[in-house]
Design a protein around this motif. Structure first.
Motif, mmCIF file in Angstrom:
data_model
loop_
_atom_site.group_PDB
_atom_site.id
_atom_site.type_symbol
_atom_site.label_atom_id
_atom_site.label_comp_id
_atom_site.label_asym_id
_atom_site.label_seq_id
_atom_site.Cartn_x
_atom_site.Cartn_y
_atom_site.Cartn_z
ATOM 1 N N ALA A 185 0.842 -1.209 0.000
ATOM 2 C CA ALA A 185 0.000 0.000 0.000
ATOM 3 C C ALA A 185 0.876 1.258 0.000
ATOM 4 O O ALA A 185 0.583 2.238 -0.701
ATOM 5 N N GLN A 186 1.967 1.229 0.753
ATOM 6 C CA GLN A 186 2.904 2.359 0.769
ATOM 7 C C GLN A 186 3.629 2.499 -0.569
ATOM 8 O O GLN A 186 3.875 3.622 -1.038
ATOM 9 N N LEU A 187 3.948 1.362 -1.182
ATOM 10 C CA LEU A 187 4.618 1.398 -2.480
ATOM 11 C C LEU A 187 3.708 2.002 -3.549
ATOM 12 O O LEU A 187 4.164 2.763 -4.412
ATOM 13 N N LYS A 188 2.437 1.680 -3.494
ATOM 14 C CA LYS A 188 1.488 2.237 -4.470
ATOM 15 C C LYS A 188 1.382 3.756 -4.305
ATOM 16 O O LYS A 188 1.308 4.495 -5.294
ATOM 17 N N GLU A 189 1.373 4.218 -3.075
ATOM 18 C CA GLU A 189 1.361 5.666 -2.822
ATOM 19 C C GLU A 189 2.629 6.322 -3.366
ATOM 20 O O GLU A 189 2.584 7.412 -3.953
#
Length: 320
Positions: A185-189
């Motif tokens: 989820a952090q990587l997508k952000e």
């Protein structure tokens, strides 16, 4: 053999004490090779990873269930890296080994092939579709290994680490899935942030010039032209023609900034800057980027998320 005949009893006791202490020390040393434990007293998996970006994935996904040893420290160039005897021991002591593959760790390929016969040894790029990989323009048929510069591809590497940890340690598979989902989820952000920030640079100024051609995936993913003085690997030599060609490009296109890399000597790119200056064109160093190695541990750039964000912000500030 020591002949104890005729020795005083006090000296005999002293010798026996020394022998006993030596045996105890050896036993203690052997005991130190046991699996480490976490704060709850449970054994953890001993993992060895090559580059910092991979170590970071394993820490994020493995959490309290892993102890990660990284081979290559900040500022180390993996293309030229040679394993020491200490590194071999770290690999032998590991229960799982994670490496990049795609010939990034070229001088260590044979070591990993041998290790595969003894333990779980995983190339984190193995599940990235070949259609998403960039062919190296040298006729070798090999692929550019710098896949971490496209955050979407690094999500695939994260999923591979999660799958392999769950296979090795099914009792904690749910934890690995939960940790991986949170990290992804952090990587997508981060992927969205990089795309938005690079798009804010006027199109005519969207040119990233570095010492070696490590940012190809970054350029394609986020819409910026990328040029490197050296090839994909820093093991490739650059000559006077490479310097003059890049100099002429900077002068003709009025490029104002170039970038140095933390793991590559500055002298190569400085030669280009000096060449442009002789032709009356002022080129500045726009900042230092992290390409093949992350920043110091404990700093924002010492994590993959912080490293990519630093690179994006540095590029945008210099070119915008």
């Amino acid at each position: 053999m020591l002949n104890s005949k005729g020795l005083p009893s006090s000296l005999k006791r002293f010798i026996m004490t020394i022998i006993f202490l030596g045996i105890a020390a050896m036993a203690a040393a052997c005991g130190n090779t046991a699996s480490p434990t976490n704060s709850a007293g449970n054994e953890v998996i001993k993992v060895t990873a090559t580059i910092g970006m991979i170590s970071d994935i394993v820490k994020q996904v493995g959490g309290e269930h892993v102890e990660v040893t990284g081979l290559m420290k900040p500022g180390v160039d993996p293309h030229l890296y040679k394993a020491s005897q200490g590194d071999i021991r770290k690999l032998e002591d590991a229960q799982i080994i994670f490496y990049n593959g795609l010939h990034l760790e070229g001088k260590m390929t044979e070591i990993f092939e041998n290790m595969e016969k003894q333990k779980t040894t995983v190339a984190v790029t193995k599940n990235i579709p070949e259609s998403s990989l960039h062919l190296v323009d040298d006729g070798s048929g090999s692929h550019d290994p710098h896949v971490w510069f496209d955050v979407k591809l690094w999500i695939s590497a994260t999923e591979t680490v999660q799958t392999e940890l769950a296979k090795f340690d099914p009792a904690h598979a749910d934890d690995y899935k939960k940790n991986a989902d949170a990290y992804i989820a952090q990587l997508k952000e981060l992927d969205e942030y990089a795309a938005k920030q690079i798009a804010s640079i006027p199109e005519g100024q969207r040119v990233l010039v570095t010492a070696h051609d490590a940012f190809g995936y970054f350029g394609k993913a986020y819409g910026i032209k990328v040029m490197g003085l050296q090839g994909i690997s820093t093991a490739s030599e650059y000559g006077s023609k490479d310097v003059s060609d890049l100099r002429d490009f900077l002068v003709t296109n009025k490029i104002k900034a170039v970038f140095v890399e933390s793991s590559v000597p500055k002298k190569s790119i400085e030669a280009v800057i000096q060449g442009a200056a002789k032709q009356g064109h002022d080129v500045k160093i726009g900042g230092e980027l992290f390409s093949d190695a992350m920043g110091e541990e404990g700093t924002p750039e010492g994590t993959y998320l912080g490293m990519v964000r630093h690179n994006v912000d540095t590029i945008v500030k210099a070119l915008k």
